[in-house]
Write a protein that holds these residues in place. Structure first.
Motif, mmCIF file in Angstrom:
data_model
loop_
_atom_site.group_PDB
_atom_site.id
_atom_site.type_symbol
_atom_site.label_atom_id
_atom_site.label_comp_id
_atom_site.label_asym_id
_atom_site.label_seq_id
_atom_site.Cartn_x
_atom_site.Cartn_y
_atom_site.Cartn_z
ATOM 1 N N GLY A 43 0.842 -1.196 0.000
ATOM 2 C CA GLY A 43 0.000 0.000 0.000
ATOM 3 C C GLY A 43 0.873 1.240 0.000
ATOM 4 N N GLU A 44 0.243 2.380 -0.135
ATOM 5 C CA GLU A 44 0.969 3.650 -0.175
ATOM 6 C C GLU A 44 1.703 3.881 1.153
ATOM 7 O OE1 GLU A 44 1.034 5.678 -3.097
ATOM 8 O OE2 GLU A 44 0.367 3.666 -3.653
ATOM 9 N N PRO A 45 2.747 4.716 1.134
ATOM 10 C CA PRO A 45 3.444 5.029 2.385
ATOM 11 C C PRO A 45 2.487 5.682 3.387
ATOM 12 C CG PRO A 45 4.680 5.844 0.488
ATOM 13 C CD PRO A 45 3.358 5.394 -0.020
ATOM 14 N N LYS A 46 2.720 5.472 4.629
ATOM 15 C CA LYS A 46 2.020 6.141 5.736
ATOM 16 C C LYS A 46 0.548 5.731 5.916
ATOM 17 C CE LYS A 46 5.581 8.395 6.950
ATOM 18 N NZ LYS A 46 6.216 7.654 8.020
ATOM 19 N N VAL A 47 0.111 4.672 5.240
ATOM 20 C CA VAL A 47 -1.282 4.238 5.465
ATOM 21 C C VAL A 47 -1.399 3.432 6.757
ATOM 22 C CG1 VAL A 47 -2.043 4.285 3.056
ATOM 23 C CG2 VAL A 47 -0.953 2.224 3.965
ATOM 24 N N GLY A 48 -0.254 2.975 7.283
ATOM 25 C CA GLY A 48 -0.280 2.287 8.578
ATOM 26 C C GLY A 48 0.024 0.802 8.518
ATOM 27 N N LYS A 49 0.735 0.347 7.487
ATOM 28 C CA LYS A 49 1.056 -1.089 7.358
ATOM 29 C C LYS A 49 1.886 -1.569 8.554
ATOM 30 C CE LYS A 49 3.155 -0.309 3.392
ATOM 31 N NZ LYS A 49 2.829 1.133 3.258
ATOM 32 N N THR A 50 2.989 -0.834 8.791
ATOM 33 C CA THR A 50 3.887 -1.248 9.869
ATOM 34 C C THR A 50 3.163 -1.193 11.218
ATOM 35 O OG1 THR A 50 5.637 -0.253 8.542
ATOM 36 C CG2 THR A 50 6.222 -0.912 10.777
ATOM 37 N N GLU A 102 -0.738 -3.403 21.406
ATOM 38 C CA GLU A 102 -0.957 -1.980 21.694
ATOM 39 C C GLU A 102 -0.424 -1.141 20.531
ATOM 40 O OE1 GLU A 102 0.998 -1.094 25.339
ATOM 41 O OE2 GLU A 102 2.974 -1.534 24.562
ATOM 42 N N PHE A 103 -0.959 0.065 20.411
ATOM 43 C CA PHE A 103 -0.598 0.919 19.269
ATOM 44 C C PHE A 103 0.774 1.524 19.486
ATOM 45 C CE2 PHE A 103 -0.982 5.183 17.122
ATOM 46 C CZ PHE A 103 -0.892 4.679 15.822
ATOM 47 N N PRO A 104 1.724 1.266 18.591
ATOM 48 C CA PRO A 104 3.067 1.817 18.778
ATOM 49 C C PRO A 104 3.096 3.280 18.345
ATOM 50 C CG PRO A 104 2.969 0.506 16.765
ATOM 51 C CD PRO A 104 1.594 0.483 17.343
ATOM 52 N N GLN A 105 3.649 4.138 19.165
ATOM 53 C CA GLN A 105 3.730 5.563 18.815
ATOM 54 C C GLN A 105 4.767 5.785 17.720
ATOM 55 O OE1 GLN A 105 1.602 7.766 19.655
ATOM 56 N NE2 GLN A 105 0.541 6.458 21.152
ATOM 57 N N VAL A 106 5.876 5.100 17.847
ATOM 58 C CA VAL A 106 6.943 5.258 16.851
ATOM 59 C C VAL A 106 7.166 3.911 16.164
ATOM 60 C CG1 VAL A 106 9.289 6.057 16.453
ATOM 61 C CG2 VAL A 106 8.016 6.851 18.480
ATOM 62 N N SER A 159 -8.507 -0.384 12.668
ATOM 63 C CA SER A 159 -7.706 0.716 13.190
ATOM 64 C C SER A 159 -6.566 0.153 14.022
ATOM 65 C CB SER A 159 -8.586 1.627 14.052
ATOM 66 O OG SER A 159 -7.756 2.385 14.912
ATOM 67 N N ALA A 160 -5.343 0.473 13.589
ATOM 68 C CA ALA A 160 -4.178 0.027 14.362
ATOM 69 C C ALA A 160 -4.177 0.729 15.712
ATOM 70 C CB ALA A 160 -2.899 0.345 13.595
ATOM 71 N N LYS A 161 -4.745 1.941 15.721
ATOM 72 C CA LYS A 161 -4.733 2.734 16.948
ATOM 73 C C LYS A 161 -5.677 2.155 18.002
ATOM 74 C CE LYS A 161 -4.553 7.448 18.466
ATOM 75 N NZ LYS A 161 -4.561 8.847 18.042
HETATM 76 P P1 GDP Z 1 3.296 2.590 6.734
HETATM 77 O O1 GDP Z 1 4.182 3.514 6.022
HETATM 78 O O2 GDP Z 1 2.162 2.179 5.896
HETATM 79 O O3 GDP Z 1 4.008 1.481 7.345
HETATM 80 O O4 GDP Z 1 2.609 3.415 7.929
HETATM 81 P P2 GDP Z 1 3.077 3.491 9.419
HETATM 82 O O5 GDP Z 1 2.731 2.322 10.191
HETATM 83 O O6 GDP Z 1 4.470 3.976 9.472
HETATM 84 O O7 GDP Z 1 2.084 4.652 9.956
HETATM 85 C C1 GDP Z 1 2.095 5.955 9.400
HETATM 86 C C2 GDP Z 1 1.458 6.874 10.409
HETATM 87 O O8 GDP Z 1 0.093 6.627 10.615
HETATM 88 C C3 GDP Z 1 2.099 6.781 11.801
HETATM 89 O O9 GDP Z 1 2.270 8.094 12.329
HETATM 90 C C4 GDP Z 1 1.102 6.015 12.624
HETATM 91 O O10 GDP Z 1 1.165 6.394 13.988
HETATM 92 C C5 GDP Z 1 -0.199 6.413 11.996
HETATM 93 N N1 GDP Z 1 -1.206 5.391 12.116
HETATM 94 C C6 GDP Z 1 -1.046 4.106 11.754
HETATM 95 N N2 GDP Z 1 -2.185 3.418 11.973
HETATM 96 C C7 GDP Z 1 -3.089 4.276 12.488
HETATM 97 C C8 GDP Z 1 -4.450 4.175 12.919
HETATM 98 O O11 GDP Z 1 -5.106 3.137 12.896
HETATM 99 N N3 GDP Z 1 -5.059 5.303 13.356
HETATM 100 C C9 GDP Z 1 -4.393 6.454 13.409
HETATM 101 N N4 GDP Z 1 -5.068 7.521 13.868
HETATM 102 N N5 GDP Z 1 -3.122 6.625 13.029
HETATM 103 C C10 GDP Z 1 -2.471 5.534 12.566
#
Ligand code: GDP
Ligand code: MG
Length: 661
Positions: A11-18, A28-32, A148-150
């Motif tokens: 998927g696109e960057p920053k969508v929340g894969k990791t 639990e939701f990782p902040q970093v 929601s990962a959060k």
């Molecule tokens: P990746 O590039 O797809 O791997 O995305 P990351 O896991 O690095 O997440 C990108 C950003 O989105 C981070 O700042 C996460 O904290 C945030 N994020 C990821 N999942 C969620 C979610 O379910 N809800 C919210 N509000 N933020 C999220």
């Protein structure tokens, strides 16, 4: 079952894969988070489907296009992640990701895709409206899920769906465009229905449904659940329920319903229990279990349980109860096979009725023959009939008895075997085929109605030896051989057939005997065929009788199949007896009317004894025997008990006669 499952997230960057992967692992939701999570493996026992599962992350920042391509082709299922609050990431699903995946996977074995809408905590509305049309457009999309990962919402569900998409794929079962099951799936389920319909009335009644339920899911349905299922079917399909049981139509409808409701694991469980693999073919392990070892000098036979099963299969298809299978009944019986296993030659290998239909005895004989000659094939056939499932056995192999080494039988002078092989030699035109066919009760007139290409080189039927039912397998050996194969030599008895009316016929038998059997322990019997014709003097140094005497064989046995009724069967009983007791003095097998054995035979066949025998049987049976009785095993048990009593009596007489001498 699969060894493991590999899930790839793209998927696109920053969508929340990791973040999704980290949330699943740490709950639990990782902040970093790093750009890319390390590949993780979840051990089998903590996953819902009990298979080791690898989860693989992707990051554009850290990986090349080649690396991505390679990961896509390695994956068993791919999750395309988008963020529900990010329109562009949704558009990219169809404009970029699906085409990319298709470019990197085989057209024929498309990898299942799951659409994952992350960050559902950030929006009030759902993305489903935009996503559903996409789902309908691309059949490789197995399902979609918002999470929601959060909030940790739907995280484990997401990975469960991914696992399920691999283990219980929709692809082979269902066609989403046509909203119905695929032909291969319908075919497999139809076969399962037929195997489970134990009385073959086209309806699964409560008993059959319960048995089905128990075999597939290890638990019977409670009667209320059974009623509920039937009610659902009743409401939705005409003729789905009939006489309070499930019809094939209803059965297929139920499975369509399971699949449409995303419960295809139910259908898969049923299919796998009945031996199907992921391509909806019967699994090799199911059809050809490897557990069976047949050492040399051992033979293969069906055991009692297998005969009982085959008997029930016969009963279920002999609808008119005439103890024979009409062409339609036979076709129906083999409907659960992918091909018709018995050609027209089978009708000339085993006993048939006046119409030429395979009788109950003939049917069991043919199974016995297949088991003896080609046990793998027999296992395969039993697999098609669902033997291991219906008989609740581990595998088809349980049906087979491997007899003990023949050398031990010979040493101990007794055998537990019930099938004996007689190879029949003779020059062309000497009357071998007639000899084989006569064993099936056919005289010359009847034999002449059979077309050449439907002839068989085998004939198998039963013979009674001292009250025990045994199978005698006659095999006609083609006369123009250069060398004899091991199977041609390895038999329990040899028949040498010559045409008594043809002066050139005997020489062949003498030659075969001297070349192959003179120095073996295999008993041999000379048959003077066509004894109804004028006997000719054989052009050979010795007369057949002298030849037999010289080589300690019983005298030539006069034989003809040119009879008004069914030819006489005595010779076959004799052959079976000799095959069973190769150590016995062969002279006792003669028909000289002078020795003790002949006296005894005459005595047994005398009218007085026959009346006693008949009385004895009636006393044991003591009631009217119907056709159905004739097939039931207890009947044969009782008869053989009676016959044993008789055999013992006979033996006592024999001893008395011996003493007198
Ligand atoms: P990746 O590039 O797809 O791997 O995305 P990351 O896991 O690095 O997440 C990108 C950003 O989105 C981070 O700042 C996460 O904290 C945030 N994020 C990821 N999942 C969620 C979610 O379910 N809800 C919210 N509000 N933020 C999220
Ligand atoms: Mg990342």
């Amino acid at each position: 079952m699969r060894k493991d499952v590999r899930i790839l997230l793209v998927g696109e960057p920053k969508v929340g894969k990791t973040s999704l992967i980290m949330s699943l692992v740490s709950e639990e939701f990782p902040q970093v988070v790093p750009y890319r999570a390390e590949e993780i493996t979840i051990p089998a026992d903590v996953t819902p489907e009990r298979v080791p599962t690898h989860i693989v992350d992707y990051s554009e920042a850290e990986q090349t296009d080649e690396q991505l391509s390679s990961e896509i082709s390695k994956a068993n299922v791919i999750c395309i992640v988008y963020a529900v609050n990010n329109k562009k990431s949704i558009e990219k699903v169809t404009s970029h990701w699906i085409p990319l995946i298709n470019d990197n996977t085989d057209k024929d074995s498309r990898v299942p895709v799951i659409l994952v809408g992350n960050k559902s905590d950030l929006v009030e509305h759902s993305s489903m409206e935009t996503i559903l049309p996409v789902m309908n457009q691309y059949t490789e999309i197995e399902t979609c899920v918002e999470c929601s990962a959060k909030n940790l919402k739907n995280i484990s569900e997401l990975f469960y769906y991914a696992q399920k998409a691999v283990l219980h794929p929709t692809g082979p079962l269902y066609c989403p465009e046509e909203k119905q099951m695929k032909p291969a799936c319908i075919k497999a389920l139809t076969r399962i229905f037929k195997v489970s319909d134990l009385d073959n009335d086209g309806i699964l009644n409560d008993n059959e449904l319960n048995f089905f339920q128990r075999t597939c899911f290890n638990a019977p349905l409670v009667s209320q659940a059974l009623e509920d299922v039937k009610n659902v079917v009743r409401k939705n399909v005409i003729d789905g329920v009939c006489d309070n049981g499930l019809t094939l139509k209803g059965f297929l409808f139920l499975h369509t319903l399971f699949i449409q409701r995303g419960r295809h694991e139910t259908t898969w469980t049923v299919l796998r229990r009945f031996g199907y693999d992921d391509d909806l073919e019967l699994h090799q392990d199911y059809l050809f279990p490897l557990t069976l070892k047949v050492p040399p000098d051992c033979t293969t036979e069906l055991n009692h349980n297998a005969y009982l099963f085959l008997q029930s299969v016969f009963d279920k298809h002999d609808k008119d109860r005439d103890c024979a299978l009409s062409p339609e009944e036979l076709k129906d019986l083999f409907d659960v096979f992918p091909y018709m296993p018995w050609g027209p030659d089978v009708n000339n290998t085993v006993c048939t009725n006046d119409e030429g239909w395979i009788t109950y005895q003939g049917y069991l004989s043919q199974w016995t023959l297949t088991t003896y000659l080609d046990v793998q094939r027999c296992l395969e056939y039993l697999g098609y009939l669902g033997y291991s499932i219906i008989s609740e056995q581990e595998s088809q192999a349980v049906a087979i008895t491997v007899t003990r080494d023949k050398k031990i039988d010979l040493q101990k002078k007794q055998t537990q075997r019930s099938v004996f092989r007689c190879n029949v030699f003779g020059d062309s035109g000497s009357g071998k085929s007639g000899f084989l066919q006569a064993f099936l009760g056919r005289n010359l007139t009847r034999q002449n109605t059979v077309s050449e290409e439907h002839m068989s080189y085998y004939a198998i039927s039963t013979a009674y030896v001292y009250g025990q039912e045994k199978y005698l397998l006659l095999h006609e050996v083609f006369p123009d051989f250069d060398v004899l194969s091991d199977t041609d030599l390895a038999c329990d008895i040899v028949c040498l057939v010559y045409d008594a009316s043809n002066p050139h016929s005997f020489e062949y038998c003498a030659r075969v005997f001297k070349q192959y059997f003179m120095d073996t322990k295999t008993p041999c019997m000379m048959i003077a065929a066509k004894s109804d014709l004028q006997e000719a003097k054989q052009l050979y140094a010795l007369t057949p009788l002298e030849f037999c005497r010289k080589h300690k064989m019983p005298p030539p046995q006069a034989f003809t199949c040119n009879t008004a009724d069914a030819p006489c069967k005595d010779i076959y009983t004799k052959l079976t007896t000799m095959a069973m007791h190769p150590h016995a003095r062969l002279r006792c097998m003669c028909t000289c009317n002078r020795c003790t054995f002949c006296h005894l035979q005459n005595f047994i066949n005398s009218e007085l004894v026959q009346t006693v025998k008949a009385k004895l049987y009636t006393a044991i049976l003591s009631r009217h025997v119907t056709q159905a009785d004739l097939k039931s095993s207890t009947f044969w048990l009782r008869v053989s008990a009676g016959a044993t009593v008789f055999a013992v009596l006979g033996f006592a007489m024999y001893r008395v006669l011996l003493k007198q001498r």
